[in-house]
Design a protein around this motif. Sequence first.
Motif, short mmCIF file in Angstrom:
data_model
loop_
_atom_site.label_atom_id
_atom_site.label_comp_id
_atom_site.label_asym_id
_atom_site.label_seq_id
_atom_site.Cartn_x
_atom_site.Cartn_y
_atom_site.Cartn_z
N VAL A 156 0.84 -1.20 0.00
CA VAL A 156 0.00 0.00 0.00
C VAL A 156 0.87 1.25 0.00
CG1 VAL A 156 -1.81 1.25 1.22
CG2 VAL A 156 -1.82 -1.24 1.21
N LEU A 157 1.87 1.29 0.87
CA LEU A 157 2.77 2.45 0.91
C LEU A 157 3.55 2.62 -0.39
CD1 LEU A 157 4.37 2.35 4.48
CD2 LEU A 157 2.42 3.68 3.69
N GLY A 175 -3.86 6.85 -8.45
CA GLY A 175 -4.98 5.99 -8.78
C GLY A 175 -5.83 5.72 -7.56
N SER A 176 -6.61 4.69 -7.60
CA SER A 176 -7.56 4.39 -6.53
C SER A 176 -6.85 4.14 -5.20
CB SER A 176 -8.38 3.15 -6.92
OG SER A 176 -9.34 2.87 -5.93
N PHE A 177 -7.41 4.72 -4.14
CA PHE A 177 -6.85 4.58 -2.80
C PHE A 177 -7.98 4.33 -1.81
CE2 PHE A 177 -6.06 7.07 1.19
CZ PHE A 177 -5.20 6.16 1.78
N LEU A 182 -4.57 0.59 4.94
CA LEU A 182 -3.45 0.98 5.79
C LEU A 182 -3.51 0.34 7.17
CD1 LEU A 182 -3.33 4.81 4.99
CD2 LEU A 182 -1.58 3.13 4.38
N TYR A 183 -4.68 -0.07 7.61
CA TYR A 183 -4.88 -0.53 8.98
C TYR A 183 -4.34 -1.93 9.22
CZ TYR A 183 -8.09 3.28 10.29
OH TYR A 183 -8.64 4.48 10.60
N PRO A 184 -3.94 -2.21 10.47
CA PRO A 184 -3.61 -3.60 10.83
C PRO A 184 -4.87 -4.44 10.91
CG PRO A 184 -3.57 -2.20 12.77
CD PRO A 184 -3.79 -1.29 11.60
N ALA A 185 -4.70 -5.77 10.84
CA ALA A 185 -5.85 -6.66 10.93
C ALA A 185 -6.52 -6.57 12.30
CB ALA A 185 -5.42 -8.09 10.64
N LEU A 186 -5.71 -6.44 13.36
CA LEU A 186 -6.22 -6.29 14.72
C LEU A 186 -6.41 -4.81 15.00
CD1 LEU A 186 -6.98 -7.69 17.39
CD2 LEU A 186 -4.59 -7.45 18.08
N ARG A 187 -7.61 -4.39 15.35
CA ARG A 187 -7.90 -2.97 15.45
C ARG A 187 -8.15 -2.50 16.87
NH1 ARG A 187 -11.51 -3.14 9.94
NH2 ARG A 187 -9.71 -3.37 8.56
N LEU A 208 -6.84 8.20 18.40
CA LEU A 208 -6.89 6.74 18.48
C LEU A 208 -5.57 6.22 17.92
CD1 LEU A 208 -10.49 5.86 17.17
CD2 LEU A 208 -9.77 6.57 19.46
N VAL A 209 -4.77 5.57 18.75
CA VAL A 209 -3.48 5.03 18.33
C VAL A 209 -3.61 3.52 18.26
CG1 VAL A 209 -1.03 4.84 18.87
CG2 VAL A 209 -2.28 6.94 19.44
N MET A 210 -3.46 2.96 17.06
CA MET A 210 -3.60 1.52 16.89
C MET A 210 -2.48 0.81 17.64
SD MET A 210 -6.26 1.87 15.12
CE MET A 210 -6.65 0.14 14.87
N THR A 211 -2.83 -0.23 18.40
CA THR A 211 -1.84 -0.92 19.24
C THR A 211 -0.96 -1.88 18.45
OG1 THR A 211 -3.44 -2.65 19.80
CG2 THR A 211 -3.32 -0.75 21.26
N THR A 212 -1.46 -2.41 17.35
CA THR A 212 -0.70 -3.38 16.54
C THR A 212 -0.02 -2.66 15.38
OG1 THR A 212 -2.28 -5.13 17.06
CG2 THR A 212 -0.83 -5.49 15.16
N PRO A 213 1.31 -2.74 15.29
CA PRO A 213 1.99 -2.06 14.18
C PRO A 213 1.85 -2.80 12.86
CG PRO A 213 3.57 -3.20 15.56
CD PRO A 213 2.25 -3.34 16.24
N VAL A 214 2.05 -2.06 11.77
CA VAL A 214 2.07 -2.58 10.41
C VAL A 214 3.52 -2.55 9.95
CG1 VAL A 214 1.16 -2.26 8.07
CG2 VAL A 214 -0.24 -1.68 10.05
N GLN A 215 3.87 -3.36 8.96
CA GLN A 215 5.26 -3.44 8.52
C GLN A 215 5.52 -2.61 7.26
OE1 GLN A 215 6.36 -7.59 8.11
NE2 GLN A 215 6.56 -7.85 10.32
#
Length: 247
Positions: A156-157, A175-177, A182-187, A208-215
């Motif tokens: 995505v990035l 293009g389409s976005f 962008l979100y992690p699977a665990l929210r 709101l700060v998502m607790t699970t990071p994305v790579q």
Amino acid sequence: MKFHLVHVMVFLLGLSLCTKAYSNDRTWSNAAATGAERWAELDPAFALCRSGKLHSPINIDTAAPTEQSKLNLNYLSSPSTLLHNGHNLNISPYSKGWISVGPDIFDFKSVYFHTPSEVQINSQRFPLAVYLEHRSQAGKPMMVAILFEIGAKNSVLEKFLSSIPAQRGDVLTLGSFDATQLYPALRDYHDFIGSMTTQPCSEGMRLLVMTTPVQLSEAQLSTLQLAFPKSTRPDQPSNNRTLQVGG
């Protein structure tokens, strides 16, 4: 055809307003001479940057587990503009969508990047944070922060990093976005009240700060760091504010 022309005219008007705002923008940065510790001296309108009591970013280390509302995502897939605003990268989709947290609905506005992350969790700072800006129907601001750690290449990035505008004020059309990607699977998320991390440091913003990071990969991080050097405001006191965890 008529709808298309109206759409283009609205975009050009918005771009004109953005350009005007940048030309009148006072010089500020995260460097020493015009950095965060000096913002209140640059303009009387920035006084809250020194006097405020609920500032961001903070280190989240006292969060109390609670039964928080589920985060529901209702973003729309849409072409977007990619803007170099002089401080970071900004993405603004034509069709935006919204999210809800319990009964509260927040309209999606735009996306921007910070390297490294401003907010910390248990004193851990992440190499990248992506902020999704929202606003309630009553006009109150809300940010969702998605944290990134080094790992696999992020597809995505990559759509954005391969097209970073070269200079301040430059705009590209993507293009389409769909911001959902962008979100992690665990929210699960941390929930607290803070402020803008740039002048004028307005308070009362829900974060709101998502607790699970994305790579993202090392190469992707390097691309961002080369285009936008460190853009992080120093940590601010938590001042015993309420921090909650939900999801």
